[in-house]
Design a protein around this motif. Structure first.
Motif, short mmCIF file in Angstrom:
data_model
loop_
_atom_site.label_atom_id
_atom_site.label_comp_id
_atom_site.label_asym_id
_atom_site.label_seq_id
_atom_site.Cartn_x
_atom_site.Cartn_y
_atom_site.Cartn_z
N GLU A 1 1.02 -1.07 0.01
CA GLU A 1 -0.06 0.09 0.01
C GLU A 1 0.76 1.26 0.09
O GLU A 1 2.11 1.15 0.22
CB GLU A 1 -0.72 0.02 1.27
N CYS A 2 0.09 2.51 -0.24
CA CYS A 2 1.10 3.70 -0.16
C CYS A 2 0.86 4.10 1.10
O CYS A 2 -0.12 4.18 1.81
CB CYS A 2 0.05 4.71 -1.25
N ILE A 3 2.29 4.39 1.64
CA ILE A 3 2.47 4.83 2.95
C ILE A 3 2.84 6.22 3.32
O ILE A 3 2.60 6.71 4.37
CB ILE A 3 3.39 3.86 3.54
N ALA A 4 2.72 6.88 2.09
CA ALA A 4 3.11 8.50 2.21
C ALA A 4 2.93 8.87 0.81
O ALA A 4 3.21 8.27 -0.29
CB ALA A 4 4.63 8.65 2.78
N LYS A 5 2.60 10.32 0.81
CA LYS A 5 2.35 10.98 -0.29
C LYS A 5 2.75 12.32 -0.01
O LYS A 5 2.34 13.08 0.97
CB LYS A 5 0.86 11.00 -0.81
N HIS A 6 3.64 12.93 -0.88
CA HIS A 6 4.37 14.40 -0.89
C HIS A 6 4.17 15.07 -2.15
O HIS A 6 4.32 14.24 -3.17
CB HIS A 6 5.77 14.13 -0.46
N PRO A 7 4.14 16.23 -2.05
CA PRO A 7 4.11 17.18 -3.40
C PRO A 7 5.64 17.03 -3.70
O PRO A 7 6.43 16.94 -3.08
CB PRO A 7 3.94 18.46 -3.12
N LEU A 8 5.84 17.13 -5.07
CA LEU A 8 7.15 16.92 -5.61
C LEU A 8 7.77 18.22 -5.58
O LEU A 8 7.37 19.23 -5.81
CB LEU A 8 6.89 16.61 -7.18
N LEU A 9 9.14 18.09 -4.75
CA LEU A 9 10.01 19.18 -4.84
C LEU A 9 10.83 19.52 -5.68
O LEU A 9 11.61 18.31 -6.22
CB LEU A 9 10.55 19.29 -3.26
N LYS A 10 10.97 20.74 -6.25
CA LYS A 10 11.83 20.84 -7.55
C LYS A 10 12.97 21.88 -7.05
O LYS A 10 12.48 22.77 -6.22
CB LYS A 10 11.34 21.44 -8.69
N GLY A 11 14.10 21.94 -7.74
CA GLY A 11 14.97 22.98 -7.62
C GLY A 11 16.21 22.70 -6.64
O GLY A 11 16.42 21.35 -6.41
N GLN A 12 16.46 23.47 -5.71
CA GLN A 12 17.54 23.08 -4.65
C GLN A 12 17.20 21.89 -3.64
O GLN A 12 15.66 21.98 -3.47
CB GLN A 12 17.84 24.31 -3.85
N LEU A 13 18.03 21.35 -3.09
CA LEU A 13 17.85 20.16 -2.15
C LEU A 13 16.88 20.76 -1.08
O LEU A 13 16.99 21.85 -0.35
CB LEU A 13 19.20 19.88 -1.69
#
Length: 88
Positions: free
Chosen positions: A29-41
């Protein structure tokens, strides 16, 4: 990206979705969902992933234990009296 603490050290699958999110899966199952971060770390964490952990004064996270489950060493007060006497 954070995951619930019980998955620390386990292999997970990471998937980028078409709606610009990262989904993290265990075997089933899906255990986590996050917005995709772009750019610097960057770092993205969900606080609920850390519920059930205690943070010690040293900053280390530990699993929550019930107070009655703790073992406390018992010793005679004579031990302390002997230590006081050895300092003088």
């Amino acid at each position: 990206y954070s995951v619930p603490f019980r998955y620390v050290g386990q292999k997970v699958k990471v998937k980028e979705t078409l709606d610009q999110h990262i989904e993290v899966y265990d075997e089933y199952e899906c255990i986590a969902k996050h917005p995709l971060l772009k750019g610097q770390l960057r770092y993205h964490a969900q606080l609920e992933h850390y519920k059930g952990l205690n943070v010690t004064t040293s900053g280390l996270a530990t699993r929550h234990t019930q107070p009655d489950a703790l073992e406390v060493e018992r010793r005679s007060l004579q031990v302390y009296e002997q230590l006081e006497g050895s300092e003088s």
